[in-house]
Design an enzyme around this catalytic site. Sequence first.
Site, PDB file in Angstrom:
ATOM      1  N   SER A   8      -7.358 -42.004  52.624  1.00  0.00           N
ATOM      2  CA  SER A   8      -6.217 -41.103  52.366  1.00  0.00           C
ATOM      3  C   SER A   8      -6.739 -39.675  52.377  1.00  0.00           C
ATOM      4  O   SER A   8      -7.907 -39.434  52.051  1.00  0.00           O
ATOM      5  CB  SER A   8      -5.634 -41.409  50.989  1.00  0.00           C
ATOM      6  OG  SER A   8      -4.776 -40.380  50.565  1.00  0.00           O
ATOM      7  N   ASN A  39      -6.757 -52.488  54.453  1.00  0.00           N
ATOM      8  CA  ASN A  39      -5.623 -51.587  54.252  1.00  0.00           C
ATOM      9  C   ASN A  39      -5.139 -51.550  52.809  1.00  0.00           C
ATOM     10  O   ASN A  39      -4.552 -50.559  52.380  1.00  0.00           O
ATOM     11  CB  ASN A  39      -4.481 -52.035  55.188  1.00  0.00           C
ATOM     12  CG  ASN A  39      -3.162 -51.419  54.814  1.00  0.00           C
ATOM     13  OD1 ASN A  39      -2.943 -50.233  55.023  1.00  0.00           O
ATOM     14  ND2 ASN A  39      -2.269 -52.213  54.221  1.00  0.00           N
ATOM     15  N   GLY A  89      -3.004 -56.560  53.017  1.00  0.00           N
ATOM     16  CA  GLY A  89      -1.754 -55.844  52.744  1.00  0.00           C
ATOM     17  C   GLY A  89      -0.904 -55.720  54.000  1.00  0.00           C
ATOM     18  O   GLY A  89      -0.255 -54.702  54.213  1.00  0.00           O
ATOM     19  N   ALA A 148     -11.643 -42.857  44.256  1.00  0.00           N
ATOM     20  CA  ALA A 148     -11.915 -44.149  44.911  1.00  0.00           C
ATOM     21  C   ALA A 148     -11.886 -43.998  46.436  1.00  0.00           C
ATOM     22  O   ALA A 148     -12.739 -44.548  47.142  1.00  0.00           O
ATOM     23  CB  ALA A 148     -10.888 -45.185  44.457  1.00  0.00           C
ATOM     24  N   LYS A 149     -10.935 -43.224  46.958  1.00  0.00           N
ATOM     25  CA  LYS A 149     -10.839 -43.049  48.409  1.00  0.00           C
ATOM     26  C   LYS A 149     -12.015 -42.202  48.923  1.00  0.00           C
ATOM     27  O   LYS A 149     -12.522 -42.426  50.023  1.00  0.00           O
ATOM     28  CB  LYS A 149      -9.507 -42.397  48.796  1.00  0.00           C
ATOM     29  CG  LYS A 149      -8.279 -43.280  48.563  1.00  0.00           C
ATOM     30  CD  LYS A 149      -8.257 -44.518  49.465  1.00  0.00           C
ATOM     31  CE  LYS A 149      -6.882 -45.174  49.509  1.00  0.00           C
ATOM     32  NZ  LYS A 149      -6.866 -46.443  50.272  1.00  0.00           N
ATOM     33  N   TYR A 201      -7.453 -42.469  42.067  1.00  0.00           N
ATOM     34  CA  TYR A 201      -7.178 -42.857  43.458  1.00  0.00           C
ATOM     35  C   TYR A 201      -7.994 -41.981  44.417  1.00  0.00           C
ATOM     36  O   TYR A 201      -8.650 -42.477  45.338  1.00  0.00           O
ATOM     37  CB  TYR A 201      -5.685 -42.699  43.704  1.00  0.00           C
ATOM     38  CG  TYR A 201      -5.193 -42.929  45.110  1.00  0.00           C
ATOM     39  CD1 TYR A 201      -5.093 -44.213  45.629  1.00  0.00           C
ATOM     40  CD2 TYR A 201      -4.772 -41.864  45.917  1.00  0.00           C
ATOM     41  CE1 TYR A 201      -4.603 -44.434  46.915  1.00  0.00           C
ATOM     42  CE2 TYR A 201      -4.282 -42.070  47.195  1.00  0.00           C
ATOM     43  CZ  TYR A 201      -4.198 -43.351  47.691  1.00  0.00           C
ATOM     44  OH  TYR A 201      -3.707 -43.577  48.966  1.00  0.00           O
TER      45      TYR A 201
HETATM   46  N1  LIG Z   1       1.987 -44.394  52.034  1.00  0.00           N
HETATM   47  C1  LIG Z   1       1.246 -43.312  52.031  1.00  0.00           C
HETATM   48  O1  LIG Z   1       1.754 -42.189  51.949  1.00  0.00           O
HETATM   49  C2  LIG Z   1      -0.260 -43.400  52.156  1.00  0.00           C
HETATM   50  C3  LIG Z   1      -0.970 -42.206  52.361  1.00  0.00           C
HETATM   51  C4  LIG Z   1      -2.355 -42.258  52.487  1.00  0.00           C
HETATM   52  C5  LIG Z   1      -3.009 -43.469  52.406  1.00  0.00           C
HETATM   53  N2  LIG Z   1      -2.295 -44.605  52.194  1.00  0.00           N
HETATM   54  C6  LIG Z   1      -3.041 -45.859  52.106  1.00  0.00           C
HETATM   55  O2  LIG Z   1      -2.529 -46.790  53.039  1.00  0.00           O
HETATM   56  C7  LIG Z   1      -2.664 -48.111  52.529  1.00  0.00           C
HETATM   57  C8  LIG Z   1      -1.324 -48.816  52.576  1.00  0.00           C
HETATM   58  O3  LIG Z   1      -0.377 -48.069  51.836  1.00  0.00           O
HETATM   59  P1  LIG Z   1       1.192 -48.379  51.921  1.00  0.00           P
HETATM   60  O4  LIG Z   1       1.884 -47.167  51.425  1.00  0.00           O
HETATM   61  O5  LIG Z   1       1.523 -48.953  53.243  1.00  0.00           O
HETATM   62  O6  LIG Z   1       1.309 -49.529  50.800  1.00  0.00           O
HETATM   63  P2  LIG Z   1       2.556 -50.440  50.383  1.00  0.00           P
HETATM   64  O7  LIG Z   1       3.782 -50.066  51.099  1.00  0.00           O
HETATM   65  O8  LIG Z   1       2.590 -50.409  48.874  1.00  0.00           O
HETATM   66  O9  LIG Z   1       2.074 -51.895  50.851  1.00  0.00           O
HETATM   67  C9  LIG Z   1       0.913 -52.425  50.268  1.00  0.00           C
HETATM   68  C10 LIG Z   1       0.572 -53.770  50.882  1.00  0.00           C
HETATM   69  O10 LIG Z   1      -0.615 -54.264  50.259  1.00  0.00           O
HETATM   70  C11 LIG Z   1      -0.340 -55.498  49.565  1.00  0.00           C
HETATM   71  N3  LIG Z   1      -1.169 -55.482  48.355  1.00  0.00           N
HETATM   72  C12 LIG Z   1      -1.187 -54.566  47.368  1.00  0.00           C
HETATM   73  N4  LIG Z   1      -2.098 -54.897  46.448  1.00  0.00           N
HETATM   74  C13 LIG Z   1      -2.683 -56.033  46.876  1.00  0.00           C
HETATM   75  C14 LIG Z   1      -3.703 -56.871  46.360  1.00  0.00           C
HETATM   76  N5  LIG Z   1      -4.315 -56.595  45.190  1.00  0.00           N
HETATM   77  N6  LIG Z   1      -4.086 -57.977  47.064  1.00  0.00           N
HETATM   78  C15 LIG Z   1      -3.474 -58.289  48.242  1.00  0.00           C
HETATM   79  N7  LIG Z   1      -2.497 -57.521  48.782  1.00  0.00           N
HETATM   80  C16 LIG Z   1      -2.103 -56.424  48.093  1.00  0.00           C
HETATM   81  C17 LIG Z   1       1.167 -55.475  49.320  1.00  0.00           C
HETATM   82  O11 LIG Z   1       1.743 -56.758  49.184  1.00  0.00           O
HETATM   83  P3  LIG Z   1       1.871 -57.477  47.732  1.00  0.00           P
HETATM   84  O12 LIG Z   1       2.375 -56.446  46.788  1.00  0.00           O
HETATM   85  O13 LIG Z   1       2.834 -58.604  47.968  1.00  0.00           O
HETATM   86  O14 LIG Z   1       0.505 -57.959  47.398  1.00  0.00           O
HETATM   87  C18 LIG Z   1       1.626 -54.834  50.633  1.00  0.00           C
HETATM   88  O15 LIG Z   1       1.584 -55.773  51.682  1.00  0.00           O
HETATM   89  C19 LIG Z   1      -3.261 -47.975  51.127  1.00  0.00           C
HETATM   90  O16 LIG Z   1      -4.661 -48.116  51.190  1.00  0.00           O
HETATM   91  C20 LIG Z   1      -2.915 -46.551  50.753  1.00  0.00           C
HETATM   92  O17 LIG Z   1      -3.801 -46.014  49.800  1.00  0.00           O
HETATM   93  C21 LIG Z   1      -0.939 -44.605  52.069  1.00  0.00           C
END
Ligand SMILES: NC(=O)c1ccc[n+]([C@@H]2O[C@H](COP(=O)([O-])OP(=O)(O)OC[C@H]3O[C@@H](n4cnc5c(N)ncnc54)[C@H](OP(=O)(O)O)[C@@H]3O)[C@@H](O)[C@H]2O)c1
Length: 263
Positions: free
Chosen positions: A142, A88, A20, A159-160, A156
Amino acid sequence: MQNEQNYNNELKGKIALVTGGTKGIGKAIADKLTQAGAKVIVVARNHGQKPNPEHHFLAGDISNAQDTEALVKEIVDKFGKVDILINNVGGLNSPGGGYSVLTDEHWEKDLQVNLLSAVRLDRLLLPLMTAQKDGVIIHISSTSGLVPQWEANLVYGVAKSALNTYSKSLSNEVANKGIRVLTVSPGPVKTEGMEAFLNGYANNAGISVEQMTQTMMDKIGGIPMGRMAEPTEVAELVCFLVSPKASYLTGANYLIDGGNIPL
Ligand SMILES: NC(=O)c1ccc[n+]([C@@H]2O[C@H](COP(=O)([O-])OP(=O)(O)OC[C@H]3O[C@@H](n4cnc5c(N)ncnc54)[C@H](OP(=O)(O)O)[C@@H]3O)[C@@H](O)[C@H]2O)c1
């Protein structure tokens, strides 16, 4: 950012894989590891809108076992090793509303994306790391894995939470083989994923995105720093954890939440 650390090419010669790595937190981590001298491979289903020409992009769905095996084969053929693995990929794919609206399909999908994708990739890449007696694995979890928010993200959070326990177990198992395994648990971070989440919930509730953001902040008990994290702030922590500066760190779960979790 002013608080950026200087890594003086500390990761030169290292091969890093960021799942990701085309958007949000993953992209910020991939950029930071590149700045620190690593050769960075990013995996996602699509290229992303602003690809970094220094990243080696590989297309694949990491929640799918066949895609993952093919990706690992391609990585081994092209690069020969992976020293740093950043698991990630993750996110919310199920509706809110608690246990009664969640089907087996919702559970299976979120467990694949948030837990099994990392378990599978670790299992495929650990033999390479143990052979060279060196490697670092990061699991991006998370705060939802620590504090249940059943109304919004029951699957979610589960899972986390499982990812946290798995990460700790794995760290104990491989510590004496030269491998460090760490968990990073962000609170809300300003990413495309977060934007999509807020837009979806605001639409369903018939309120503005600003109102939805406030509702979410209130629901999680407020953030003492008064704002979400920037993806680059999470990337700074991850870059430190994978660097030689963190050589005695393994097994821990690092909160990066602006003070949100009250413990
Ligand atoms: N944002 C928050 O507030 C937050 C808070 C706590 C934890 N997190 C965790 O941080 C991580 C990243 O979150 P984010 O908010 O940065 O996500 P995001 O902006 O939605 O970006 C997700 C990335 O993962 C890729 N992706 C998603 N599903 C995929 C799959 N099945 N196979 C390959 N690539 C995949 C997406 O590209 P494509 O769609 O092109 O595949 C993109 O590059 C996650 O684990 C999330 O649970 C986020």
